[in-house]
Structure formats: structure tokens, C-alpha cells
Design a protein around this motif. Structure first.
Motif, mmCIF file in Angstrom:
data_model
loop_
_atom_site.group_PDB
_atom_site.id
_atom_site.type_symbol
_atom_site.label_atom_id
_atom_site.label_comp_id
_atom_site.label_asym_id
_atom_site.label_seq_id
_atom_site.Cartn_x
_atom_site.Cartn_y
_atom_site.Cartn_z
ATOM 1 N N ILE A 187 0.832 -1.197 0.000
ATOM 2 C CA ILE A 187 0.000 0.000 0.000
ATOM 3 C C ILE A 187 0.876 1.260 0.000
ATOM 4 C CG2 ILE A 187 -1.713 1.314 1.315
ATOM 5 C CD1 ILE A 187 -2.806 -1.469 2.252
ATOM 6 N N LEU A 188 1.947 1.258 0.788
ATOM 7 C CA LEU A 188 2.857 2.397 0.790
ATOM 8 C C LEU A 188 3.496 2.583 -0.582
ATOM 9 C CD1 LEU A 188 4.599 1.930 4.253
ATOM 10 C CD2 LEU A 188 3.045 3.781 3.592
ATOM 11 N N LYS A 189 3.905 1.476 -1.204
ATOM 12 C CA LYS A 189 4.528 1.562 -2.535
ATOM 13 C C LYS A 189 3.540 2.078 -3.566
ATOM 14 C CE LYS A 189 7.987 1.081 -5.279
ATOM 15 N NZ LYS A 189 9.243 1.806 -5.084
ATOM 16 N N TRP A 190 2.269 1.652 -3.464
ATOM 17 C CA TRP A 190 1.229 2.148 -4.371
ATOM 18 C C TRP A 190 1.133 3.666 -4.249
ATOM 19 C CZ3 TRP A 190 -3.269 4.818 -3.330
ATOM 20 C CH2 TRP A 190 -4.160 4.948 -4.398
ATOM 21 N N HIS A 191 1.159 4.167 -3.007
ATOM 22 C CA HIS A 191 1.122 5.616 -2.806
ATOM 23 C C HIS A 191 2.315 6.283 -3.486
ATOM 24 C CE1 HIS A 191 -1.851 4.838 0.394
ATOM 25 N NE2 HIS A 191 -2.189 6.090 0.203
ATOM 26 N N VAL A 192 3.514 5.780 -3.216
ATOM 27 C CA VAL A 192 4.734 6.378 -3.759
ATOM 28 C C VAL A 192 4.703 6.389 -5.282
ATOM 29 C CG1 VAL A 192 7.240 6.067 -3.971
ATOM 30 C CG2 VAL A 192 6.141 5.860 -1.728
ATOM 31 N N GLN A 193 4.315 5.266 -5.891
ATOM 32 C CA GLN A 193 4.293 5.185 -7.354
ATOM 33 C C GLN A 193 3.205 6.068 -7.960
ATOM 34 O OE1 GLN A 193 5.717 0.655 -7.727
ATOM 35 N NE2 GLN A 193 4.993 1.522 -9.636
ATOM 36 N N ASN A 194 2.237 6.466 -7.171
ATOM 37 C CA ASN A 194 1.199 7.376 -7.660
ATOM 38 C C ASN A 194 1.508 8.832 -7.312
ATOM 39 O OD1 ASN A 194 -1.169 5.999 -9.018
ATOM 40 N ND2 ASN A 194 -0.825 4.664 -7.262
ATOM 41 N N GLY A 195 2.726 9.096 -6.846
ATOM 42 C CA GLY A 195 3.136 10.461 -6.561
ATOM 43 C C GLY A 195 2.558 11.024 -5.270
ATOM 44 N N ILE A 196 2.109 10.155 -4.384
ATOM 45 C CA ILE A 196 1.539 10.568 -3.100
ATOM 46 C C ILE A 196 2.583 10.307 -2.024
ATOM 47 C CG2 ILE A 196 -0.300 10.141 -1.421
ATOM 48 C CD1 ILE A 196 -1.918 8.990 -3.876
ATOM 49 N N VAL A 197 2.789 11.270 -1.156
ATOM 50 C CA VAL A 197 3.747 11.095 -0.073
ATOM 51 C C VAL A 197 3.011 10.516 1.133
ATOM 52 C CG1 VAL A 197 5.369 12.240 1.472
ATOM 53 C CG2 VAL A 197 5.120 13.041 -0.890
ATOM 54 N N PRO A 198 3.232 9.236 1.422
ATOM 55 C CA PRO A 198 2.567 8.634 2.587
ATOM 56 C C PRO A 198 3.278 9.049 3.872
ATOM 57 C CG PRO A 198 3.952 7.005 1.538
ATOM 58 C CD PRO A 198 4.032 8.260 0.687
ATOM 59 N N ILE A 199 2.526 9.142 4.941
ATOM 60 C CA ILE A 199 3.103 9.428 6.245
ATOM 61 C C ILE A 199 2.695 8.285 7.180
ATOM 62 C CG2 ILE A 199 3.267 11.080 8.154
ATOM 63 C CD1 ILE A 199 2.417 13.250 6.134
ATOM 64 N N PRO A 200 3.452 7.186 7.135
ATOM 65 C CA PRO A 200 3.101 6.037 7.969
ATOM 66 C C PRO A 200 3.424 6.316 9.430
ATOM 67 C CG PRO A 200 5.129 5.600 6.791
ATOM 68 C CD PRO A 200 4.616 6.934 6.306
ATOM 69 N N LYS A 201 2.674 5.690 10.296
ATOM 70 C CA LYS A 201 2.865 5.846 11.738
ATOM 71 C C LYS A 201 2.931 4.455 12.367
ATOM 72 C CE LYS A 201 0.481 7.456 15.834
ATOM 73 N NZ LYS A 201 -0.762 7.998 16.365
ATOM 74 N N SER A 202 3.940 4.263 13.187
ATOM 75 C CA SER A 202 4.053 3.006 13.913
ATOM 76 C C SER A 202 4.944 3.215 15.129
ATOM 77 C CB SER A 202 4.646 1.921 13.026
ATOM 78 O OG SER A 202 4.797 0.732 13.765
ATOM 79 N N THR A 203 4.596 2.573 16.221
ATOM 80 C CA THR A 203 5.449 2.608 17.400
ATOM 81 C C THR A 203 6.396 1.409 17.436
ATOM 82 O OG1 THR A 203 3.749 1.487 18.693
ATOM 83 C CG2 THR A 203 3.774 3.893 18.782
ATOM 84 N N SER A 204 6.189 0.467 16.539
ATOM 85 C CA SER A 204 7.019 -0.730 16.471
ATOM 86 C C SER A 204 8.259 -0.462 15.617
ATOM 87 C CB SER A 204 6.204 -1.876 15.863
ATOM 88 O OG SER A 204 7.053 -2.893 15.383
ATOM 89 N N ASN A 205 9.436 -0.724 16.181
ATOM 90 C CA ASN A 205 10.678 -0.540 15.410
ATOM 91 C C ASN A 205 10.679 -1.405 14.157
ATOM 92 O OD1 ASN A 205 11.723 1.317 17.204
ATOM 93 N ND2 ASN A 205 12.871 -0.199 18.375
ATOM 94 N N GLU A 206 10.196 -2.641 14.284
ATOM 95 C CA GLU A 206 10.167 -3.556 13.138
ATOM 96 C C GLU A 206 9.294 -2.984 12.013
ATOM 97 O OE1 GLU A 206 8.776 -8.091 11.977
ATOM 98 O OE2 GLU A 206 8.795 -7.480 14.071
ATOM 99 N N ARG A 207 8.129 -2.481 12.360
ATOM 100 C CA ARG A 207 7.235 -1.924 11.342
ATOM 101 C C ARG A 207 7.780 -0.628 10.759
ATOM 102 N NH1 ARG A 207 2.305 -3.524 14.732
ATOM 103 N NH2 ARG A 207 1.896 -5.617 13.958
ATOM 104 N N GLN A 208 8.465 0.162 11.576
ATOM 105 C CA GLN A 208 9.084 1.376 11.052
ATOM 106 C C GLN A 208 10.113 1.026 9.977
ATOM 107 O OE1 GLN A 208 10.635 3.530 14.429
ATOM 108 N NE2 GLN A 208 8.602 3.967 15.240
ATOM 109 N N LEU A 209 10.905 -0.009 10.237
ATOM 110 C CA LEU A 209 11.886 -0.453 9.247
ATOM 111 C C LEU A 209 11.200 -1.001 8.001
ATOM 112 C CD1 LEU A 209 14.524 -2.097 11.615
ATOM 113 C CD2 LEU A 209 14.750 0.056 10.334
#
Length: 93
Positions: A32-54
Motif C-alpha cells: 500500500i505504501l509503494k502504491w502511494h509512492v508510485q502514484n506520486g503521493i507522499v505517505p506518512i506512515p505511523k508506527s510505534t514498532s521498530n520492526e514496522r518502522q523499518l
């Protein structure tokens, strides 16, 4: 475009996106994040998990093929809203 992934478990569990994630050996949120990026949208993901942030950062080593982009585009709801959230009035605080 607003895409509340954390509040939209139906998107996180979507079978079509799951198939695409398997194809690229990525997680559904990464697709989903890649879909945003490839469509020229800057996603702002949020996570408190270090693993998910990576994982959120690990979306720049592949490109979604056009058929996969179109498959995700086809999942759009007519009014573009999830759970009747009106972007003019909905606040997530």
C-alpha cells in the motif's frame, strides 16, 4: 489522498492486495505504501514498532507492475471513504 491504514483493517486484510504482497515478498502495508509512492503521493506512515518502522522504509527496492497498480486502483470505493469517514469533518485525534 488520505489512507488511514491503521484504522482500516479491511484494507490490511484485503485478499487482492495480499496476493500482490506475496508476489513481491512484501507485507500488505508495504504494498500500500509503494502504491502511494508510485502514484506520486507522499505517505506518512505511523508506527510505534521498530520492526514496522523499518518495514515502512523498505519499499524502495521494487516497483509494482502496472497490472498490480490497476488491481489496487480497482479496489476504490465510489465515494473514496472508509467507514463513512467524511474527510471534511473527520479528525483522528
Amino acid at each position: 489522498a488520505w489512507s488511514p491504514l491503521g484504522r482500516a483493517s479491511e484494507v490490511i486484510n484485503d485478499k487482492e492486495i495480499g496476493k500482490i504482497a506475496e508476489k513481491y515478498n512484501k507485507t500488505i502495508p508495504q504494498i500500500i505504501l509503494k502504491w502511494h509512492v508510485q502514484n506520486g503521493i507522499v505517505p506518512i506512515p505511523k508506527s510505534t514498532s521498530n520492526e514496522r518502522q523499518l518495514q515502512n522504509l523498505d519499499v524502495f527496492d521494487f516497483y509494482l507492475e502496472s497490472e498490480d497498480l490497476h488491481a489496487i486502483d480497482g479496489l476504490t470505493k465510489a465515494d473514496g471513504r472508509l467507514k463513512d469517514q467524511d474527510p471534511a469533518t473527520y479528525e483522528e485525534f
